[in-house]
Scaffold this motif. Structure first.
Motif: not given
Length: 233
Positions: A63-64, A108-119, A122-136
């Protein structure tokens, strides 16, 4: 958190509520709603993959990452980097000021910083991968399949779109027009700026400063490498 959001699931921790208030105060309403929808779609897409909140991943961290992922597009978060990096740095400053430990803040830093890099995300832990998936998914980018019938209607009823994609585009381009270094070539902000201005990217040989292209014949066989020779054996 607004009672208007009560029918949809949200973490109710003090930190999640504080982050929600922070995002609502500094972001355009369309971007704020996009951030909250990102959480719902990311969580739902995770369930399609068999990932359950607080069993397979930390729901508060997801969520964060979602609610703070576009804070770099606010006036408060508009620094001198690409907006995703500005947002990641702002998110960590906010979370540390509210007592979050460094290890969790780094997720959280990784989740935010990587959300424009889905490739990568998507290989990171769910807290990171799902931010990008949800935004997309919220921006109409093809996801891993449809969500349960009526789910997107329910989310949009609680969190109206408010022309989200158009507002995001205009905000990214507006920042880049004011600070072109925030939109480097071949990045998403850079491409949106290029299309807006009708500009062109420099050729590859303009990026290399060592004269590597001088006298180069593209069809020539590669020269043998030089350097230390391993004479063992």
């Amino acid at each position: 958190m607004s009672e208007a959001h009560a029918p949809l699931p949200f973490p109710r921790t003090d930190l999640a509520l504080a982050a929600t208030r922070f995002a609502r105060e500094i972001e355009h309403p369309a971007i704020y709603h996009h951030s909250l929808r990102t959480y719902h779609y990311g969580r739902a897409l995770g369930e399609r993959r068999g990932l359950l909140p607080d069993q397979d991943y930390d729901d508060e961290l997801l969520f964060l990452g979602c609610v703070l992922h576009d804070t770099g597009l606010s006036d408060h978060g508009d620094g001198d980097q690409r907006f995703d990096l500005d947002g990641a740095d702002l998110a960590v400053r906010f979370l540390r000021a509210h007592g979050l430990g460094d290890d969790r803040a780094e997720v959280v830093w990784d989740a935010v910083a990587l959300h424009l890099s889905p490739e990568i995300a998507g290989r990171k832990r769910p807290e990171i991968a799902l931010v990008t998936a949800g935004a997309g998914f919220d921006l109409g980018i093809e996801g891993p399949g449809p969500l349960p019938p009526g789910y997107t209607d329910r989310v949009h009823a609680e969190l109206p779109r408010l022309h989200a994609a158009a507002v995001l585009h205009d905000t990214i381009v507006g920042q880049a027009l004011a600070k072109p270094h925030k939109a480097p070539p071949f990045s998403l902000p850079g491409e949106l700026l290029r299309r807006h201005t009708g500009g062109t990217w420099p050729a590859w040989d303009r990026f290399t400063g060592w004269g590597d292209h001088d006298g180069h014949a593209p069809d020539a066989a590669p020269a043998p490498a030089t350097g230390p020779v391993d004479r063992r054996g």
